[in-house]
Each structure stands twice: as structure tokens, then as C-alpha cells.
Design a protein around this motif. Structure first.
Motif, PDB file in Angstrom:
ATOM      1  N   ILE A  39      12.981  13.447  43.720  1.00 59.63           N
ATOM      2  CA  ILE A  39      12.106  13.150  42.578  1.00 59.63           C
ATOM      3  C   ILE A  39      10.953  14.152  42.528  1.00 59.63           C
ATOM      4  O   ILE A  39      10.582  14.651  41.458  1.00 59.63           O
ATOM      5  N   ASP A  40      10.408  14.478  43.691  1.00 56.12           N
ATOM      6  CA  ASP A  40       9.287  15.442  43.753  1.00 56.12           C
ATOM      7  C   ASP A  40       9.712  16.820  43.239  1.00 56.12           C
ATOM      8  O   ASP A  40       8.936  17.516  42.590  1.00 56.12           O
ATOM      9  N   VAL A  41      10.950  17.222  43.537  1.00 61.58           N
ATOM     10  CA  VAL A  41      11.457  18.515  43.063  1.00 61.58           C
ATOM     11  C   VAL A  41      11.572  18.517  41.540  1.00 61.58           C
ATOM     12  O   VAL A  41      11.254  19.506  40.876  1.00 61.58           O
ATOM     13  N   ILE A  42      12.012  17.393  40.986  1.00 64.18           N
ATOM     14  CA  ILE A  42      12.122  17.272  39.520  1.00 64.18           C
ATOM     15  C   ILE A  42      10.745  17.368  38.876  1.00 64.18           C
ATOM     16  O   ILE A  42      10.546  18.100  37.888  1.00 64.18           O
ATOM     17  N   VAL A  43       9.781  16.655  39.432  1.00 66.08           N
ATOM     18  CA  VAL A  43       8.416  16.690  38.897  1.00 66.08           C
ATOM     19  C   VAL A  43       7.820  18.086  39.028  1.00 66.08           C
ATOM     20  O   VAL A  43       7.152  18.590  38.104  1.00 66.08           O
ATOM     21  N   ASP A  44       8.074  18.730  40.154  1.00 61.67           N
ATOM     22  CA  ASP A  44       7.550  20.081  40.383  1.00 61.67           C
ATOM     23  C   ASP A  44       8.090  21.058  39.353  1.00 61.67           C
ATOM     24  O   ASP A  44       7.349  21.914  38.844  1.00 61.67           O
ATOM     25  N   TYR A  46       9.143  20.507  36.192  1.00 61.71           N
ATOM     26  CA  TYR A  46       8.539  20.316  34.873  1.00 61.71           C
ATOM     27  C   TYR A  46       7.029  20.526  34.883  1.00 61.71           C
ATOM     28  O   TYR A  46       6.435  20.856  33.850  1.00 61.71           O
ATOM     29  N   SER A  47       6.414  20.396  36.048  1.00 57.77           N
ATOM     30  CA  SER A  47       4.962  20.576  36.147  1.00 57.77           C
ATOM     31  C   SER A  47       4.556  22.031  36.310  1.00 57.77           C
ATOM     32  O   SER A  47       3.472  22.429  35.858  1.00 57.77           O
ATOM     33  N   THR A 275      21.928  26.665  27.206  1.00 62.17           N
ATOM     34  CA  THR A 275      20.916  26.379  28.225  1.00 62.17           C
ATOM     35  C   THR A 275      21.403  25.261  29.132  1.00 62.17           C
ATOM     36  O   THR A 275      21.723  24.170  28.656  1.00 62.17           O
ATOM     37  N   PRO A 276      21.502  25.490  30.418  1.00 59.27           N
ATOM     38  CA  PRO A 276      22.037  24.467  31.326  1.00 59.27           C
ATOM     39  C   PRO A 276      20.974  23.419  31.679  1.00 59.27           C
ATOM     40  O   PRO A 276      19.816  23.519  31.269  1.00 59.27           O
ATOM     41  N   ASN A 277      21.400  22.432  32.438  1.00 59.99           N
ATOM     42  CA  ASN A 277      20.476  21.444  32.999  1.00 59.99           C
ATOM     43  C   ASN A 277      19.807  22.100  34.209  1.00 59.99           C
ATOM     44  O   ASN A 277      20.196  21.892  35.353  1.00 59.99           O
ATOM     45  N   ILE A 278      18.802  22.914  33.921  1.00 61.25           N
ATOM     46  CA  ILE A 278      18.159  23.735  34.959  1.00 61.25           C
ATOM     47  C   ILE A 278      17.550  22.860  36.043  1.00 61.25           C
ATOM     48  O   ILE A 278      17.815  23.031  37.242  1.00 61.25           O
ATOM     49  N   CYS A 279      16.746  21.905  35.612  1.00 57.45           N
ATOM     50  CA  CYS A 279      16.104  21.005  36.576  1.00 57.45           C
ATOM     51  C   CYS A 279      17.153  20.246  37.384  1.00 57.45           C
ATOM     52  O   CYS A 279      17.013  20.070  38.590  1.00 57.45           O
ATOM     53  N   GLY A 280      18.219  19.794  36.695  1.00 62.25           N
ATOM     54  CA  GLY A 280      19.267  19.055  37.380  1.00 62.25           C
ATOM     55  C   GLY A 280      19.945  19.878  38.454  1.00 62.25           C
ATOM     56  O   GLY A 280      20.222  19.386  39.548  1.00 62.25           O
ATOM     57  N   GLY A 281      20.231  21.149  38.140  1.00 63.90           N
ATOM     58  CA  GLY A 281      20.857  22.009  39.134  1.00 63.90           C
ATOM     59  C   GLY A 281      19.979  22.201  40.357  1.00 63.90           C
ATOM     60  O   GLY A 281      20.449  22.137  41.497  1.00 63.90           O
TER      61      GLY A 281
END
Length: 404
Positions: A39-44, A46-47, A275-281
């Protein structure tokens, strides 16, 4: 042994209540939960460095591109894939299967045969039926036993020079059976057939080695592996990925575009249009980091112990029948209570804070084989406990008393 108390603290959702009861989450075969580290990686993302990849010269784009490609390399290493370009990012297992099925449209002819196992998820049945409709190929089924094991003698008899493709899940989502994919792959290759293995259910429990398996295609979804939804990978041998045409057209997958002709990019970008799911990858890579830090062998050993305990406890309930009693299986238990519809059991368990799956589990042919409308499925992960098993057993007894 795993420190399950410490592990559970990594998963925020496990501390919540449902209907006033502590959550007991036993629907892991559908979707695993996500640890705070991911979760922290996802937030990082987008932040701090949300930007499109592969195209921009600015700092954010370059940083996002580096992180995304590092995730591809993590996936390559985790599955022992020979080359990073053999890792194709997808939206999930279903996307990967459809990509391959679409690509073989131009490579099959009428009368060619495709073999699929009797225990497949719909996503590993329907695309091949559609392929047969387009090409005139014939879909044949590898049968299974009442115990939920593939009849391998029948499989070998089905193989012939007409066999072009073979499809099988590594682990059944409905029964938990671990299929003998090594034998399936080796036998198919003797006839020159291509093998695609649905690894969605296996990846959380088994660290599959692509080079050791010598499989042609292998598909995985991140959300089964403590990662986010909407992202997965298709592994394919370079030779086959080169032969298959692109699945989608658009940006990123091209080398040069004119109104007269378009040439396609090299692997892996040939199959990664738009455009891929960058955050997801990136988060998928982080989820593999998390699991590898714990250890897949340790996870498998703990889940095996949990499966054994849960099976013993559930079988003490009068009228409970387990579907899927293979000698080799993972931490999935599908069951029914005699005379009670699985949906009714699942509804009462939910009222008691217990999340299980009810229905046909996108595997209707299995339910038809057993002549049942569906099952209650409890699927366990490394963050579940024996105490949660006890809670489940007591809740089933209570539901049975209410519904009998």
C-alpha cells in the motif's frame, strides 16, 4: 515457522470488523489481502512520481519508467524467466489467456485439436471455445476423477499429431488440486503441441520455475499475490511471442506508423499497447519482494499445516462433504452440508464476520460433474490462523443448526 501474529499486523484490513464481529477472511483464492508495505508503494507512486512511462524525457517519467522496468526484472527473477522481454504486463490472467488465444487465430486450421482440462476456470475455457469457432479447431477435454484429479492415462490417449495446444491450470481454484503440469508439458511437447498453464492459483503457493518447467506460456494475476487488482503478467517463450501478432493496436506497441503501413515494436512492447497500469506493475514487484522476504517455502509449509488442520476439523461436522480430495492439493476446501444450499451457509457465515466464497467459482463444468449447484469454498493464506479455522467450524455448526 512463520510469525503469523507479526505478519497479520502488516495487513490493515485484518483488524476490521464485519457485522460487529472480527473479520475472518477466507476468500483468498478470489483475492488475497494487501500488506501495508505494498500500500505504501502505491501511495508513494501517486504522491511522488506519477507520470507516463517510456515516452517522457522529464525526471518524473524517467523515474516511473525505471521503477516499472525494475518491477519487470523482479518478476523475471521470481519466476526464473530467461529474458526480461518474455514478461508481458497484462491486466491479469484472463487478459493473458485471451492475448494468446487471439494470436493463434491465424496459426490454426480446421480439424486441429486443442486439449483443456476438466477443472479449468471459465477464463481458460471460453477464449479457447471462441478460438475454435473462429478457426474450426476442435476442443477436447481431459477428464477428471471423483477425487478431483486429472485422469492422466486419458490425457496421453487424447494426445496426437492433431494436438496443437494444451491448456491446464497449475492449481484448481475450485478444488485446490495441484495438477501434474510437468508431465502434461513434457507429453504435449513430444507431439509438438504448445502448452499454456494458468498459474493464477499456484503463484501464491508455489514458486514456479519457467525454465525448469519448459512451459510455453504461463499466466499470473497480482491480486492473488498480495498485490493490486488490474495487473498481471503473461510469460511466453521468445519464439512464440515473436510469432504471435499483436493483440491490440495503439501507442507504445509500434516502431513506426504511416497511413500506408505500421511496423511493430520489439518485445515486450509489441503486446503492451497504450498506457499501462504503471502503479500496478510497480506494486506487483513490491508484493513479490514482500512474499520473498517471508519465503515461499515457509508459506507453503504453513499453509499445508493449516489445510490439514482445517480438513480434520471440518470433517467432524455431520453431513459435511468435501469436494476435491486429491493427494496433492493446496489450502482450498470446497464443501457442502447435506440438504443445505451453499449460498445459505455463506450468508450466515457473513453475518458472523466470516468471508467465504459460495457458488460455482467460475468453474461450472466441475459443479456439473459432481451434479451440485455449487460449493462453499474456504481458501486459506499464510496470514490465517488455526483459531480462525475454529471460528469457521463453530460458525458452520451454528449455521447448520439454524438451517436444518
Amino acid at each position: 515457522m512463520l510469525d503469523v501474529t507479526k505478519i497479520r499486523a502488516d495487513f490493515p484490513i485484518l483488524s476490521r470488523e464485519v457485522n460487529g464481529k472480527p473479520l475472518v477472511y477466507l476468500d483468498n483464492a478470489a483475492t488475497s489481502q494487501t500488506p501495508q508495505q505494498v500500500i505504501d508503494v502505491i501511495v508513494d507512486y501517486y504522491s511522488n512520481y506519477n507520470a507516463n512511462i517510456h515516452r517522457g524525457v522529464h525526471a518524473l517519467s524517467q523515474e516511473a519508467t525505471d521503477k516499472y522496468e525494475q518491477a519487470r526484472q523482479k518478476i523475471q527473477k521470481h519466476f526464473n524467466i530467461a529474458q526480461a522481454h518474455e514478461v508481458i504486463f497484462t491486466s491479469g490472467t484472463t487478459h493473458g489467456i485471451n492475448l494468446v488465444a487471439n494470436g493463434f487465430t491465424s496459426l490454426l486450421k480446421k480439424g486441429d485439436e486443442l486439449l483443456v482440462s476438466a477443472m479449468e476456470h471459465h477464463s481458460n475455457i471460453v477464449p479457447w471455445q471462441m478460438l475454435c469457432e473462429r478457426t474450426g479447431a476442435i476442443l477436447r477435454v481431459i477428464p477428471m476423477s471423483r477425487e478431483g484429479e486429472l485422469l492422466m492415462d486419458a490425457y496421453h490417449e487424447l494426445l496426437s499429431d492433431k494436438t496443437k495446444l494444451v491448456f491446464c491450470n497449475h492449481i484448481s481454484n475450485a478444488l485446490g488440486t495441484i495438477n501434474p503440469i510437468e508431465e502434461i508439458i513434457d507429453a504435449a511437447h513430444q507431439f509438438g503441441a504448445v502448452v499454456l498453464v494458468d498459474g493464477a492459483q499456484a503463484a501464491p503457493h508455489i514458486k514456479a520455475d519457467m525454465q525448469a518447467l519448459d512451459v510455453d506460456f504461463y499466466t499470473v494475476s497480482a491480486h492473488k499475490l498480495c498485490g493490486p487488482t488490474g495487473v498481471g503478467i503473461l510469460y511466453g517463450k521468445s519464439d512464440w511471442l515473436t510469432k504471435l501478432p499483436p493483440y491490440q493496436g495503439g501507442g507504445e506497441m509500434i516502431a513506426e506508423v504511416t497511413f500506408e503501413k505500421t511496423t511493430y515494436a520489439d518485445l515486450p512492447h509489441k503486446f503492451e499497447a497504450g498506457t499501462p497500469n504503471i502503479c500496478g506493475g510497480i506494486a506487483f514487484g513490491a508484493a513479490l519482494d514482500y512474499l520473498n522476504a517471508i519465503g515461499l517455502e515457509e508459506i507453503a509449509a504453513y499453509e499445508s499445516e493449516l489445510l490439514k488442520y482445517a480438513t480434520e476439523q471440518l470433517l467432524q461436522i455431520d453431513g459435511l462433504k468435501i469436494y476435491g480430495t486429491a493427494a496433492r492439493k493446496t489450502s482450498v476446501i470446497s464443501f457442502n452440508i447435506e440438504g443445505i444450499h451453499p449460498y445459505d451457509i455463506g450468508t450466515i457465515l457473513d453475518k458472523l464476520g466470516i468471508a467465504v466464497r459460495t457458488g460455482h467459482h467460475c468453474a461450472q463444468p466441475i459443479m456439473d460433474f459432481y451434479k451440485i449447484p455449487g460449493t462453499v469454498r474456504a481458501s486459506f493464506s499464510f496470514y490465517n490462523t488455526k483459531e480462525e479455522v475454529d471460528t469457521l467450524v463453530e460458525a458452520i455448526r451454528r449455521a447448520k443448526a439454524m438451517l436444518s
